[in-house]
Write a protein that holds these residues in place. Structure first.
Motif, mmCIF file in Angstrom:
data_model
loop_
_atom_site.group_PDB
_atom_site.id
_atom_site.type_symbol
_atom_site.label_atom_id
_atom_site.label_comp_id
_atom_site.label_asym_id
_atom_site.label_seq_id
_atom_site.Cartn_x
_atom_site.Cartn_y
_atom_site.Cartn_z
ATOM 1 N N VAL A 97 0.846 -1.200 0.000
ATOM 2 C CA VAL A 97 0.000 0.000 0.000
ATOM 3 C C VAL A 97 0.880 1.248 0.000
ATOM 4 O O VAL A 97 0.621 2.208 -0.735
ATOM 5 C CB VAL A 97 -0.971 0.000 1.207
ATOM 6 N N ASP A 98 1.946 1.218 0.795
ATOM 7 C CA ASP A 98 2.888 2.339 0.817
ATOM 8 C C ASP A 98 3.473 2.588 -0.571
ATOM 9 O O ASP A 98 3.682 3.737 -0.969
ATOM 10 C CB ASP A 98 4.002 2.038 1.826
ATOM 11 N N LYS A 99 3.690 1.529 -1.321
ATOM 12 C CA LYS A 99 4.291 1.676 -2.654
ATOM 13 C C LYS A 99 3.309 2.212 -3.687
ATOM 14 O O LYS A 99 3.689 2.468 -4.833
ATOM 15 C CB LYS A 99 4.903 0.354 -3.129
ATOM 16 N N LEU A 100 2.051 2.404 -3.293
ATOM 17 C CA LEU A 100 1.127 3.129 -4.178
ATOM 18 C C LEU A 100 1.620 4.556 -4.400
ATOM 19 O O LEU A 100 1.139 5.262 -5.280
ATOM 20 C CB LEU A 100 -0.286 3.134 -3.610
ATOM 21 N N SER A 101 2.618 4.952 -3.599
ATOM 22 C CA SER A 101 3.240 6.265 -3.797
ATOM 23 C C SER A 101 3.814 6.372 -5.214
ATOM 24 O O SER A 101 3.898 7.470 -5.764
ATOM 25 C CB SER A 101 4.341 6.512 -2.765
ATOM 26 N N VAL A 102 4.174 5.253 -5.824
ATOM 27 C CA VAL A 102 4.662 5.263 -7.206
ATOM 28 C C VAL A 102 3.570 5.800 -8.127
ATOM 29 O O VAL A 102 3.809 6.682 -8.953
ATOM 30 C CB VAL A 102 5.106 3.849 -7.649
ATOM 31 N N VAL A 103 2.371 5.288 -7.972
ATOM 32 C CA VAL A 103 1.244 5.722 -8.798
ATOM 33 C C VAL A 103 0.947 7.202 -8.538
ATOM 34 O O VAL A 103 0.798 7.990 -9.473
ATOM 35 C CB VAL A 103 -0.008 4.861 -8.519
ATOM 36 N N LEU A 104 0.882 7.563 -7.272
ATOM 37 C CA LEU A 104 0.598 8.957 -6.922
ATOM 38 C C LEU A 104 1.681 9.892 -7.429
ATOM 39 O O LEU A 104 1.394 10.997 -7.904
ATOM 40 C CB LEU A 104 0.434 9.089 -5.407
ATOM 41 N N THR A 105 2.939 9.458 -7.362
ATOM 42 C CA THR A 105 4.044 10.278 -7.856
ATOM 43 C C THR A 105 3.927 10.510 -9.354
ATOM 44 O O THR A 105 4.133 11.631 -9.838
ATOM 45 C CB THR A 105 5.405 9.628 -7.529
ATOM 46 N N LEU A 106 3.604 9.464 -10.106
ATOM 47 C CA LEU A 106 3.442 9.628 -11.551
ATOM 48 C C LEU A 106 2.335 10.628 -11.872
ATOM 49 O O LEU A 106 2.488 11.486 -12.746
ATOM 50 C CB LEU A 106 3.143 8.282 -12.207
ATOM 51 N N ILE A 107 1.235 10.537 -11.161
ATOM 52 C CA ILE A 107 0.114 11.460 -11.392
ATOM 53 C C ILE A 107 0.506 12.883 -11.019
ATOM 54 O O ILE A 107 0.273 13.831 -11.783
ATOM 55 C CB ILE A 107 -1.136 10.993 -10.610
ATOM 56 N N LEU A 108 1.126 13.051 -9.848
ATOM 57 C CA LEU A 108 1.538 14.389 -9.409
ATOM 58 C C LEU A 108 2.622 14.972 -10.312
ATOM 59 O O LEU A 108 2.631 16.183 -10.584
ATOM 60 C CB LEU A 108 1.997 14.355 -7.959
ATOM 61 N N ALA A 109 3.531 14.131 -10.792
ATOM 62 C CA ALA A 109 4.576 14.603 -11.711
ATOM 63 C C ALA A 109 3.964 15.094 -13.018
ATOM 64 O O ALA A 109 4.414 16.085 -13.597
ATOM 65 C CB ALA A 109 5.592 13.492 -11.975
ATOM 66 N N PHE A 110 2.930 14.418 -13.462
ATOM 67 C CA PHE A 110 2.225 14.848 -14.676
ATOM 68 C C PHE A 110 1.530 16.188 -14.438
ATOM 69 O O PHE A 110 1.644 17.111 -15.234
ATOM 70 C CB PHE A 110 1.211 13.782 -15.101
#
Length: 137
Positions: A97-110
């Protein structure tokens, strides 16, 4: 070279989770986070002095100071949440669940950094999200 450091980061992050889960037993999660933070701060400053980077302290811009401080606050909040989750949950479920930060990071970077969001990125996000659900449920 970035890939070697990224792999190192993944290995040490995995060790962090396992060592923390063992070490947090019977310890308040906030206290455990504070202890960990002191160690991280000492190690970071040691590296600054070992590499001779301390001279650059005065050259940090106001904007960089603001964003580094905000990043530090986000890191602190993340660690507090992570340690509490680790204390009350299973590492094998908390970490994905913590590694969902990857998904959130991609979205925020976009959204904020205007980085490219490709079909490959979208597929990766979906797979990480689906993989997390499979591991947690």
């Amino acid at each position: 070279m970035w890939l070697l450091f990224a792999i190192g980061s993944a290995v040490f992050a995995a060790l962090t989770s396992i060592l923390a889960k063992i070490g947090i037993s019977g310890v308040n999660s906030n206290l455990a986070t504070a202890v960990r933070t002191v160690v991280v701060v000492a190690m970071a400053w040691l590296m600054v002095f070992v590499t001779g980077a301390q001279g650059g302290l005065g050259a940090i811009s106001r904007k960089s100071w603001i964003f580094l401080i905000l990043s530090g606050l986000a890191t602190g909040a993340s660690w507090l949440c992570y340690y509490k989750a680790l204390q009350i949950g299973e590492a094998s479920k908390v970490v994905p669940v913590d590694k969902l930060s990857v998904v959130l990071t991609l979205i925020l970077a976009f959204l904020f950094l205007h980085e490219q969001f490709t079909i490959k990125s979208a597929i990766g996000c979906v797979l990480i999200g689906a993989g997390t659900l499979v591991m947690v449920l």
